[in-house]
Design an enzyme around this catalytic site. Structure first.
Site, PDB file in Angstrom:
ATOM      1  N   ASP A 102       0.869  -1.169   0.000  1.00 43.51           N
ATOM      2  CA  ASP A 102       0.000   0.000   0.000  1.00 43.51           C
ATOM      3  C   ASP A 102       0.920   1.237   0.000  1.00 43.51           C
ATOM      4  O   ASP A 102       1.461   1.582  -1.046  1.00 43.51           O
ATOM      5  CB  ASP A 102      -0.901  -0.108   1.237  1.00 43.51           C
ATOM      6  N   LYS A 130      -0.790  -1.705  -4.802  1.00 37.21           N
ATOM      7  CA  LYS A 130      -1.625  -0.505  -4.998  1.00 37.21           C
ATOM      8  C   LYS A 130      -0.669   0.652  -5.270  1.00 37.21           C
ATOM      9  O   LYS A 130      -0.387   1.442  -4.369  1.00 37.21           O
ATOM     10  CB  LYS A 130      -2.361  -0.169  -3.690  1.00 37.21           C
ATOM     11  N   PHE A 151     -10.216  -0.961  -0.823  1.00 40.49           N
ATOM     12  CA  PHE A 151      -9.954  -1.746   0.382  1.00 40.49           C
ATOM     13  C   PHE A 151     -10.401  -3.172   0.118  1.00 40.49           C
ATOM     14  O   PHE A 151     -11.578  -3.435  -0.117  1.00 40.49           O
ATOM     15  CB  PHE A 151     -10.672  -1.172   1.605  1.00 40.49           C
ATOM     16  N   VAL A 152      -9.440  -4.082   0.142  1.00 39.44           N
ATOM     17  CA  VAL A 152      -9.737  -5.468  -0.222  1.00 39.44           C
ATOM     18  C   VAL A 152      -9.634  -6.397   0.981  1.00 39.44           C
ATOM     19  O   VAL A 152      -8.870  -6.140   1.915  1.00 39.44           O
ATOM     20  CB  VAL A 152      -8.801  -5.955  -1.356  1.00 39.44           C
TER      21      VAL A 152
HETATM   22  P1  5GP Z   1       1.700  -0.206   4.059  1.00 40.92           P
HETATM   23  O1  5GP Z   1       2.783  -0.128   5.088  1.00 40.92           O
HETATM   24  O2  5GP Z   1       2.182  -0.599   2.687  1.00 40.92           O
HETATM   25  O3  5GP Z   1       0.888   1.056   4.012  1.00 40.92           O
HETATM   26  O4  5GP Z   1       0.673  -1.267   4.605  1.00 40.92           O
HETATM   27  C1  5GP Z   1       0.726  -2.559   4.231  1.00 40.92           C
HETATM   28  C2  5GP Z   1      -0.190  -3.412   5.077  1.00 40.92           C
HETATM   29  O5  5GP Z   1      -1.453  -2.780   5.296  1.00 40.92           O
HETATM   30  C3  5GP Z   1      -0.468  -4.646   4.279  1.00 40.92           C
HETATM   31  O6  5GP Z   1       0.529  -5.631   4.508  1.00 40.92           O
HETATM   32  C4  5GP Z   1      -1.840  -5.032   4.759  1.00 40.92           C
HETATM   33  O7  5GP Z   1      -1.727  -5.839   5.910  1.00 40.92           O
HETATM   34  C5  5GP Z   1      -2.495  -3.697   5.101  1.00 40.92           C
HETATM   35  N1  5GP Z   1      -3.322  -3.248   3.968  1.00 40.92           N
HETATM   36  C6  5GP Z   1      -3.041  -2.329   3.029  1.00 40.92           C
HETATM   37  N2  5GP Z   1      -4.041  -2.200   2.142  1.00 40.92           N
HETATM   38  C7  5GP Z   1      -4.993  -3.082   2.523  1.00 40.92           C
HETATM   39  C8  5GP Z   1      -6.278  -3.444   1.993  1.00 40.92           C
HETATM   40  O8  5GP Z   1      -6.787  -2.955   0.974  1.00 40.92           O
HETATM   41  N3  5GP Z   1      -6.949  -4.420   2.673  1.00 40.92           N
HETATM   42  C9  5GP Z   1      -6.466  -5.005   3.798  1.00 40.92           C
HETATM   43  N4  5GP Z   1      -7.218  -5.947   4.363  1.00 40.92           N
HETATM   44  N5  5GP Z   1      -5.261  -4.703   4.315  1.00 40.92           N
HETATM   45  C10 5GP Z   1      -4.533  -3.751   3.682  1.00 40.92           C
END
Ligand code: 5GP
Length: 180
Positions: A102, A130, A151-152
């Protein structure tokens, strides 16, 4: 598992087929090398299992858990480690298996942490990406699917720790649609 939760984005068949393609690619890329596959808990569990079955060479597996603090949906970039790997990765090839990139903050901290242990190489395989949300400079070499800013849930991904066991990935337009 009863009625579908949310709107299906990727079916189990699509995910398994993609894991098959990437597993083949990984098998070719790491032929003859010692590979440690490190899954990120908890979200990568199902994707990691699918992928591992498609890697046709001996590998070691391990797990790491980290999360980034944030207010609501805003990730602050401050990452806390909750579980470390057990393997000594000095001079070994490491493949991090992630659920979704993300902002990239969590993955970037995990990547740097493992890289600092003088692994021979550290690469990333993420089930989903993403790119529109990216803040940290981190790039997965292998990506299952790119998605828009949705959001998945499912296939390892949770909403309040639930729905990880859905055998597909769906997206939630309105969180009131699903039970907490
Ligand atoms: P980042 O540090 O890249 O912002 O966050 C990554 C973590 O956030 C992912 O490993 C996941 O656990 C959670 N995350 C990010 N986007 C989503 C989403 O669309 N759905 C869900 N269920 N978790 C997400």
């Amino acid at each position: 598992m009863g009625e579908t939760i949310g709107k299906i984005l990727f079916s189990e068949e699509q995910l398994r087929n993609r894991a098959k393609e990437l597993g083949k690619q990984i098998t070719e890329d790491y032929a003859g090398q010692e590979l440690v596959v490190v899954g990120t808990l908890k979200g990568s569990c199902i994707w990691m299992a699918d992928l591992l079955k498609e890697i046709e060479m001996p590998v070691t597996i391990d797990f790491i858990q980290a999360s980034s603090y944030g207010a609501g949906t805003v990730s602050s970039g401050l990452v806390s480690f909750k579980k470390d790997i057990e393997a000594n990765i000095y001079n070994k090839h490491v493949l991090i298996v992630e659920d979704i990139v993300d902002t990239g903050n969590t993955l970037s901290a995990i990547y740097e942490n493992l890289k600092d242990r003088n692994a021979a190489s550290v690469e990333i395989c993420s089930m989903l990406d993403k790119p529109s949300r990216r803040v940290a400079d981190v790039q997965a070499k292998y990506i299952g699917f790119e998605i828009d800013n949705l959001f998945v849930i499912g296939y390892g991904l949770d909403y309040n720790q639930k729905y990880r066991n859905l055998p597909y990935i769906s997206y939630i337009e309105n969180v009131e649609e699903i039970q907490d």
